[in-house]
Design a protein around this motif. Sequence first.
Motif, mmCIF file in Angstrom:
data_model
loop_
_atom_site.group_PDB
_atom_site.id
_atom_site.type_symbol
_atom_site.label_atom_id
_atom_site.label_comp_id
_atom_site.label_asym_id
_atom_site.label_seq_id
_atom_site.Cartn_x
_atom_site.Cartn_y
_atom_site.Cartn_z
ATOM 1 N N SER A 10 -1.485 13.755 -7.413
ATOM 2 C CA SER A 10 -2.802 13.131 -7.286
ATOM 3 C C SER A 10 -3.914 14.143 -7.050
ATOM 4 O O SER A 10 -5.072 13.753 -6.940
ATOM 5 C CB SER A 10 -2.789 12.156 -6.106
ATOM 6 N N LEU A 11 -3.578 15.414 -6.990
ATOM 7 C CA LEU A 11 -4.557 16.429 -6.613
ATOM 8 C C LEU A 11 -5.774 16.448 -7.530
ATOM 9 O O LEU A 11 -6.914 16.487 -7.066
ATOM 10 C CB LEU A 11 -3.907 17.813 -6.546
ATOM 11 N N MET A 94 -5.118 5.225 -10.775
ATOM 12 C CA MET A 94 -4.631 5.331 -9.396
ATOM 13 C C MET A 94 -4.571 3.951 -8.740
ATOM 14 O O MET A 94 -3.605 3.625 -8.047
ATOM 15 C CB MET A 94 -5.531 6.268 -8.586
ATOM 16 N N GLU A 95 -5.592 3.136 -8.963
ATOM 17 C CA GLU A 95 -5.606 1.770 -8.416
ATOM 18 C C GLU A 95 -4.393 0.981 -8.905
ATOM 19 O O GLU A 95 -3.727 0.305 -8.127
ATOM 20 C CB GLU A 95 -6.883 1.040 -8.814
ATOM 21 N N GLU A 96 -4.114 1.062 -10.204
ATOM 22 C CA GLU A 96 -2.968 0.363 -10.771
ATOM 23 C C GLU A 96 -1.657 0.884 -10.188
ATOM 24 O O GLU A 96 -0.751 0.117 -9.876
ATOM 25 C CB GLU A 96 -2.955 0.476 -12.297
ATOM 26 N N PHE A 97 -1.572 2.201 -10.052
ATOM 27 C CA PHE A 97 -0.373 2.812 -9.475
ATOM 28 C C PHE A 97 -0.161 2.321 -8.041
ATOM 29 O O PHE A 97 0.954 1.949 -7.661
ATOM 30 C CB PHE A 97 -0.503 4.341 -9.502
ATOM 31 N N LEU A 98 -1.228 2.298 -7.260
ATOM 32 C CA LEU A 98 -1.119 1.860 -5.863
ATOM 33 C C LEU A 98 -0.707 0.393 -5.771
ATOM 34 O O LEU A 98 0.109 0.028 -4.922
ATOM 35 C CB LEU A 98 -2.436 2.096 -5.122
ATOM 36 N N MET A 101 2.995 0.287 -6.589
ATOM 37 C CA MET A 101 3.791 0.800 -5.470
ATOM 38 C C MET A 101 3.817 -0.207 -4.316
ATOM 39 O O MET A 101 4.858 -0.385 -3.686
ATOM 40 C CB MET A 101 3.242 2.150 -4.992
ATOM 41 N N GLN A 102 2.699 -0.877 -4.049
ATOM 42 C CA GLN A 102 2.656 -1.889 -2.990
ATOM 43 C C GLN A 102 3.621 -3.028 -3.305
ATOM 44 O O GLN A 102 4.284 -3.545 -2.412
ATOM 45 C CB GLN A 102 1.245 -2.470 -2.857
ATOM 46 N N GLN A 103 3.693 -3.414 -4.572
ATOM 47 C CA GLN A 103 4.602 -4.495 -4.963
ATOM 48 C C GLN A 103 6.061 -4.104 -4.728
ATOM 49 O O GLN A 103 6.890 -4.949 -4.430
ATOM 50 C CB GLN A 103 4.389 -4.874 -6.427
ATOM 51 N N ILE A 104 6.344 -2.828 -4.871
ATOM 52 C CA ILE A 104 7.719 -2.347 -4.660
ATOM 53 C C ILE A 104 8.011 -2.168 -3.179
ATOM 54 O O ILE A 104 9.016 -2.628 -2.669
ATOM 55 C CB ILE A 104 7.936 -1.014 -5.415
ATOM 56 N N VAL A 105 7.105 -1.489 -2.471
ATOM 57 C CA VAL A 105 7.317 -1.124 -1.082
ATOM 58 C C VAL A 105 7.145 -2.323 -0.145
ATOM 59 O O VAL A 105 7.871 -2.484 0.816
ATOM 60 C CB VAL A 105 6.347 0.013 -0.673
#
Length: 112
Positions: A10-11, A94-98, A101-105
């Motif tokens: 993400s850098l 990044m928004e889509e990725f987050l 990830m929230q749906q998984i975690v």
Amino acid sequence: MGNQKLYKGSLQTIILKLLAKNEKMYGYEITQKVKELTKGELSITEGALYPALHKLEAEGFLDVEVAKVDNRLRKYYKLTKNGTKETVNRLAEMEEFLKTMQQIVNPKFSLE
């Protein structure tokens, strides 16, 4: 933080976001702003920062402006027009990725 590796991918997005908000910044300033915003959780090394800056510059997303400050040359980085467009694209990614990830975690938690 033990999860520095999670930030590595993400850098460039972090750099683009900071430059979109601050117009122009120099390398050390970027590292300090990230440290401040993350309350010390994320520390960007020069060894990671400068290759990312150079890659973004080579891709045409950053312009470099050199200024003399206290008898030293300082490189300021700022977004090009393409860099501004790329920032919007990467932040959307990044928004889509987050969200994913929230749906998984944490499947019960929703960002919407």
